[in-house]
Design a protein around this motif. Structure first.
Motif, short mmCIF file in Angstrom:
data_model
loop_
_atom_site.label_atom_id
_atom_site.label_comp_id
_atom_site.label_asym_id
_atom_site.label_seq_id
_atom_site.Cartn_x
_atom_site.Cartn_y
_atom_site.Cartn_z
N PHE A 4 0.80 -1.23 0.00
CA PHE A 4 0.00 0.00 0.00
C PHE A 4 0.84 1.28 0.00
CE2 PHE A 4 -2.48 -3.00 2.86
CZ PHE A 4 -3.19 -3.56 1.81
N GLY A 5 2.11 1.16 0.32
CA GLY A 5 2.95 2.34 0.35
C GLY A 5 2.84 3.11 1.66
N LEU A 6 2.96 4.43 1.58
CA LEU A 6 3.05 5.26 2.78
C LEU A 6 1.68 5.55 3.37
CD1 LEU A 6 5.72 7.87 1.62
CD2 LEU A 6 6.05 5.91 3.14
N CYS A 7 1.70 6.02 4.61
CA CYS A 7 0.47 6.48 5.26
C CYS A 7 -0.01 7.75 4.58
CB CYS A 7 0.76 6.74 6.74
SG CYS A 7 -0.67 7.46 7.61
N VAL A 26 9.12 11.36 -1.93
CA VAL A 26 8.52 10.92 -3.18
C VAL A 26 8.29 9.42 -3.06
CG1 VAL A 26 8.79 10.73 -5.68
CG2 VAL A 26 9.80 12.68 -4.47
N SER A 27 7.06 8.99 -3.25
CA SER A 27 6.68 7.59 -3.03
C SER A 27 6.00 7.09 -4.31
CB SER A 27 5.71 7.56 -1.84
OG SER A 27 4.98 6.37 -1.79
N PHE A 28 6.37 5.89 -4.77
CA PHE A 28 5.76 5.37 -6.00
C PHE A 28 5.96 3.86 -6.09
CE2 PHE A 28 9.87 4.91 -8.23
CZ PHE A 28 10.66 5.79 -7.51
N PHE A 29 5.25 3.25 -7.03
CA PHE A 29 5.37 1.80 -7.27
C PHE A 29 5.88 1.56 -8.68
CE2 PHE A 29 2.66 1.78 -3.61
CZ PHE A 29 2.96 0.59 -2.96
N VAL A 30 6.69 0.51 -8.82
CA VAL A 30 7.29 0.15 -10.11
C VAL A 30 7.06 -1.34 -10.35
CG1 VAL A 30 9.45 0.01 -11.43
CG2 VAL A 30 9.07 1.93 -9.87
N ASP A 31 6.75 -1.67 -11.61
CA ASP A 31 6.61 -3.08 -12.03
C ASP A 31 7.53 -3.33 -13.22
OD1 ASP A 31 5.69 -5.63 -12.93
OD2 ASP A 31 4.24 -4.60 -14.22
N TYR A 35 8.83 2.20 -3.86
CA TYR A 35 10.09 2.95 -3.77
C TYR A 35 9.81 4.29 -3.13
CZ TYR A 35 12.34 -0.26 -7.06
OH TYR A 35 12.87 -1.36 -7.65
N GLN A 36 10.81 4.85 -2.45
CA GLN A 36 10.67 6.21 -1.95
C GLN A 36 12.03 6.87 -1.86
OE1 GLN A 36 9.02 4.83 1.98
NE2 GLN A 36 10.29 6.49 2.76
N ILE A 90 5.16 2.56 -14.02
CA ILE A 90 5.18 3.43 -12.84
C ILE A 90 3.74 3.78 -12.48
CG2 ILE A 90 6.13 5.57 -11.85
CD1 ILE A 90 8.32 3.86 -13.11
N ASP A 91 3.40 3.69 -11.19
CA ASP A 91 2.04 4.05 -10.79
C ASP A 91 2.05 4.58 -9.36
OD1 ASP A 91 -0.67 4.43 -11.08
OD2 ASP A 91 -1.16 2.32 -11.45
N GLU A 92 0.96 5.25 -8.99
CA GLU A 92 0.74 5.71 -7.61
C GLU A 92 1.90 6.56 -7.08
OE1 GLU A 92 -2.63 5.32 -7.11
OE2 GLU A 92 -2.09 4.74 -5.08
#
Ligand SMILES: *[C@@H]1O[C@H](CO)[C@@H](O)[C@H](O)[C@H]1NC(C)=O
Ligand SMILES: *[C@@H]1O[C@H](CO)[C@@H](O)[C@H](O)[C@H]1NC(C)=O
Length: 505
Positions: free
Chosen positions: A294-297, A431-436, A472-473, A497-499
């Motif tokens: 879910f990533g960060l709060c 900076v917070s994000f998701f990578v596939d 990633y952050q 890259i998303d979110e």
């Protein structure tokens, strides 16, 4: 129509591109809508529901009640906010909550308790209502002082009169005070601020209490030769309209005050506090470690809980998903009051690319309302793009791609926000994000890489390699009007890259 144009461009560059391709299946590329080499999961939006039964159990068993201690000298210091339970387990002071305390206060404790700054709030005596009256002062009258939650501190007043105004003025001085308990304590020797002996105590609370909480009858023998202590004329006064808490820096109020808690999914942490401290709860959210899925709060809910008509504790629940009032519930057996939801302010516009929705099923582009895909025009072709295609996205229907969309060449591209980030110069941002990196399979994704660009400079670079959706952050420092981009891709080593979020630290 964009697909058709893309196809023409593709044909015109096909010969140029073919010379540069590594050996593999050239019919597979995101631009053709090819499936990933493996199946990857989307973010489980409804997972990790808050455990309300645990919350109820804590509210019914925790003991946070206190009052003015006999031995403690009068003071205007208010206690530091502490965690009293973590995820349904009641903590005793200092036991295993050090990390969380650090999470709340940071390495150098900030001044969380507004009460320690002695500044009159200019609340008039007439702004209080009497909640309960004390018994008389006859020789045989006996009463009890409040034993309740949110105890702050006490003072000794001159006992020439039963000085209600002086007690309310004391409350005004103690930042979080919204309630006072004024009473005489006999067979103790105290001194008023003028140095005269007195027995009139004024105790300040950050919680409103009622007569059923008058449970401290004294009874200790404190002074040799005198009898056990006893209480008379214990009255209670509450501020009629307490000021709303200040909204923490970097957050926005989403709802509240309401008399229900939110049972949103993507719960990251659930703690109880000894005081209704919105800033401490915000600090907990800001410093909460990222969840792998879910990533960060991004959101927190703080509220007061009563059990059997008695205020029992304060809850602070932090989430990765921002929700409004759609998940509010009023659990059986406890009463929720003063519940507020705050969302972390996202400084990046459209970090999920969801504003791009130019088709029903599959399309992609280099330019959306919020993003520019930047390609090295001398050698590259569509090296950074935004896709509308639910299959590729982690959340929702759209997603960013780094790497030549039709596999024309292996140059990187940049997805750059069209909106300068409105930062405060000198402040840090995460900076917070998701990578596939699964599109081409383990063998061809081995070189997958990406970096966060901040004003055209790489803030951090990752040689990520093959993996499915991963968080990633990195931390950047604001200069006031910052250009954000994410750079990378080396087709067939594609990166989706998303979110993407940018939050103040
Ligand atoms: C005021 O407090 C002092 C010290 O406890 C006590 O001796 C005195 O009787 C009190 N006066 C009144 C009016 O209660
Ligand atoms: C464009 O690609 C060429 C060939 O790799 C490289 O030398 C050049 O630095 C690139 N230009 C930019 C602006 O990235």
């Amino acid at each position: 129509m964009p697909q058709f144009i893309n196809l023409l461009c593709l044909l015109s560059l096909a010969s140029l591109a073919s010379a540069r391709l590594v050996e593999r299946d050239t019919t597979r590329a995101p631009g053709f809508g090819s499936p990933r080499a493996v199946v990857v999961e989307k973010q489980p939006q409804d997972a990790a529901q808050l455990d309300i039964n645990k919350l109820i159990t804590v509210a019914k068993t925790i003991d946070q009640a206190a009052g003015a201690e006999d031995g403690a000298p009068p003071s205007t210091d208010v206690p530091e906010t502490v965690i009293t339970a973590v995820d349904g387990s009641i903590t005793s002071a200092g036991s295993g909550t050090d990390g969380l305390l650090q999470a709340m206060h940071g390495d150098t404790p900030p001044d969380l308790s507004t009460g320690s700054v002695l500044q009159r709030r200019a609340i008039a005596v007439g702004d209080y209502d009497q909640v309960f009256v004390g018994t008389g002062t006859g020789p045989n009258d006996r009463d009890a002082s409040i034993n309740g939650i949110g105890y702050l501190t006490y003072t000794v007043l001159s006992n020439g009169t039963y000085d209600i105004n002086a007690c309310l003025n004391f409350c005004d001085l103690i930042g979080p005070c919204i309630f006072v308990n004024l009473y005489y304590e006999f067979n103790n020797v105290l001194t008023d601020p003028n140095g005269h002996p007195s027995n009139l105590k004024c105790a300040a609370y950050s919680e409103v209490h009622s007569a059923i909480e008058k449970t401290n009858f004294g009874g200790q023998t404190l002074i040799p030769g005198l009898g056990p202590t006893y209480i008379q004329q214990s009255g209670g006064w509450a501020l009629r309209s307490p000021p709303a808490p200040a909204t923490p820096d970097g957050y926005d109020l989403v709802f509240g005050p309401v008399n229900a808690l939110t049972s949103s999914p993507q719960a990251l942490n659930s703690v109880n506090l000894n005081t209704y401290d919105v800033q401490a709860c915000a600090n907990l959210c800001t410093r909460q470690a990222a969840d792998p899925r879910f990533g960060l709060c991004k959101f927190f809910n703080i509220y007061r809980i009563s059990n059997d008509g008695i205020p029992s504790t304060y809850a602070c629940n932090v989430f990765a998903l921002v929700t409004g009032e759609e998940h509010l519930v009023s659990p059986n057996g406890i009463v929720i009051r003063d519940s507020r939801g705050y969302a972390r302010t996202n400084f990046l516009v459209d970090g999920g690319f969801e504003a791009y929705a130019d088709c029903d099923w599959f399309c992609f582009t280099e330019h959306t309302a919020n993003w520019d895909g930047i390609t090295n025009t001398t050698v590259g072709f569509m090296d950074a793009t935004v896709f509308y295609y639910e299959t590729y996205a982690y959340v929702g229907h759209s997603v960013g791609l780094l790497g030549s969309a039709y596999a024309n060449e292996y140059y990187p591209g940049t997805l750059q926000s069209k909106h300068a980030i409105q930062t405060i110069p000198g402040k840090s941002y995460v900076v917070s994000f998701f990578v596939d990196n699964t599109f081409s399979g383990a063998q061809f994704e081995v070189d997958a890489w990406h970096e966060v660009m901040w004003n055209g400079v790489a803030a951090q670079t990752w040689q990520a390699g093959y993996h499915d959706w991963k968080h990633y952050q990195t931390t950047v420092v604001g200069t006031g009007n910052d250009i954000f981009g994410i750079h990378g891709g080396k087709a067939p080593a594609y990166s989706f890259i998303d979110e993407i979020y940018i939050f103040q630290l």
